[in-house]
Design a protein around this motif. Sequence first.
Motif, short mmCIF file in Angstrom:
data_model
loop_
_atom_site.label_atom_id
_atom_site.label_comp_id
_atom_site.label_asym_id
_atom_site.label_seq_id
_atom_site.Cartn_x
_atom_site.Cartn_y
_atom_site.Cartn_z
N ALA A 54 0.83 -1.21 0.00
CA ALA A 54 0.00 0.00 0.00
C ALA A 54 0.86 1.25 0.00
O ALA A 54 1.96 1.28 0.55
N PHE A 55 0.32 2.28 -0.65
CA PHE A 55 0.82 3.65 -0.55
C PHE A 55 -0.38 4.46 -0.09
O PHE A 55 -1.37 4.55 -0.80
N TRP A 56 -0.30 5.04 1.11
CA TRP A 56 -1.50 5.64 1.70
C TRP A 56 -1.15 6.82 2.58
O TRP A 56 0.02 7.07 2.90
N LEU A 57 -2.18 7.59 2.91
CA LEU A 57 -2.04 8.77 3.75
C LEU A 57 -2.84 8.56 5.03
O LEU A 57 -3.96 8.04 5.00
N LEU A 58 -2.28 8.99 6.14
CA LEU A 58 -2.94 8.86 7.44
C LEU A 58 -2.98 10.23 8.11
O LEU A 58 -2.06 11.04 7.95
N HIS A 59 -4.04 10.45 8.90
CA HIS A 59 -4.18 11.71 9.63
C HIS A 59 -3.01 11.90 10.59
O HIS A 59 -2.44 10.94 11.12
N ARG A 60 -2.65 13.13 10.82
CA ARG A 60 -1.44 13.43 11.58
C ARG A 60 -1.57 13.13 13.07
O ARG A 60 -0.59 12.71 13.71
N TYR A 61 -2.74 13.33 13.65
CA TYR A 61 -2.86 13.35 15.10
C TYR A 61 -3.50 12.07 15.63
O TYR A 61 -4.68 12.04 15.95
N TYR A 62 -2.70 11.01 15.71
CA TYR A 62 -3.22 9.74 16.19
C TYR A 62 -3.47 9.82 17.70
O TYR A 62 -2.59 10.17 18.47
N ASP A 63 -4.69 9.48 18.09
CA ASP A 63 -5.08 9.51 19.51
C ASP A 63 -4.81 10.87 20.15
O ASP A 63 -4.31 10.96 21.28
N SER A 64 -5.13 11.94 19.44
CA SER A 64 -4.88 13.28 19.95
C SER A 64 -6.14 14.12 19.81
O SER A 64 -6.86 14.02 18.81
N PRO A 65 -6.43 14.99 20.77
CA PRO A 65 -7.59 15.88 20.64
C PRO A 65 -7.45 16.87 19.49
O PRO A 65 -8.43 17.49 19.08
N GLN A 66 -6.22 16.99 18.94
CA GLN A 66 -6.02 17.88 17.80
C GLN A 66 -6.58 17.29 16.50
O GLN A 66 -6.69 17.98 15.50
N ASP A 67 -6.93 16.01 16.53
CA ASP A 67 -7.50 15.37 15.34
C ASP A 67 -8.97 15.76 15.22
O ASP A 67 -9.86 15.00 15.59
#
Length: 373
Positions: free
Chosen positions: A197-210
């Motif tokens: 896979a080549f994929w994008l993930l959100h920056r803030y894992y387990d963070s209230p900033q997500d």
Amino acid sequence: MKKNLLGFNILVLIALIVSSCSENSSDEFKDDVAPSEMEQDTKLNDSDNEMEQDSVANNLEDLDNDAIILDTRLPADIDSTYVLTFEDHFNQLPGTLPNADKWQSKLPWGPSVTINNERQYYTDVLNGDNNAPNPFDFDGNSNLIITAGLNSPAQVEATGLDYYSGVLTGAQSTPYRDGYIEAKIWYEPEVAGFWGAFWLLHRYYDSPQDTGANGKRRTEIDWEFVRGPGGEFLGGPYDTDRIPVAYHYDDGQWSISGGGFKGPNGSPGLSVQCDGTEITNVVGLGPVKQPSGEDLAGNWHRYGVWKTDNFVKWYLDGELVASVCDPAIVSQIEMYPIINIAIGGNFPGPPNPEDYPTSMLVDYISLWEPPVK
């Protein structure tokens, strides 16, 4: 030696030409020049009669060097003002490790968490992990090699998993909100249980900033190179003449893929592609195929994603192949790229040990973003 001798001969030839020209008057030289060239020379010297021809040539050369050169890798519909902000051509020597200034060799949840019933252990070599083999190498021809293979009995005991593999994430170096990212990739055909896979993930894992998009959290954008009989929950079989693409949010509770737009427990969703095509519970995205129908595995291809706050677009070899144009659900926070090989699990189904080790090659990963205003 041949190159040095050639350079010396060229210098001698230039010296002879200069010497010969100096023996002629400027009038005699102009007699041999075509009228159009004489007119151009006159115009160049109109602004300053004392300007020497060498100075004019140098100025013109400087103008050529300053000219904007468009990157031919950028799809035609992408804003031409986008500039290259990150690139790795993987030109390290064989036997070395990936650039730790650009990549991490682990996922944010670490190797102890196995999702989708996958069977690989991602060896975190950039942090000194030696519980499983090093999955990374370079071929000396500017290509990264990611290898997945069988663990030894001792490695199975150390990791709890029977396969090893590699993952690189740009979590620290390449988070972006608006831009086009592309990877040039080659992988082997006929490998059961393969899930590259080549994929994008959100920056803030387990963070209230997500905060996601309008409350939509844990977003993910995928190119998935899948081969296998099919897993328990996701159907199959899967072949590498087609590539699934997908957009997920709320940790996968809402997903837009080839099967349509589905929420928790298969509840229907509704969105739209950029050409106006509706995305429904039964009409989704992809899978992406070549017009000729030939296998995508075993050949080099460019896989791109253009993401803004308003849409996500997938590109194969520079051609738009799928899109989601829905600001209500598109991620409006930073995301970063990941390249990896998963093995087995709910999507491709069980691997065939005889097919391993197998490798995926990456020529480059490049990111273009709007210029800073």
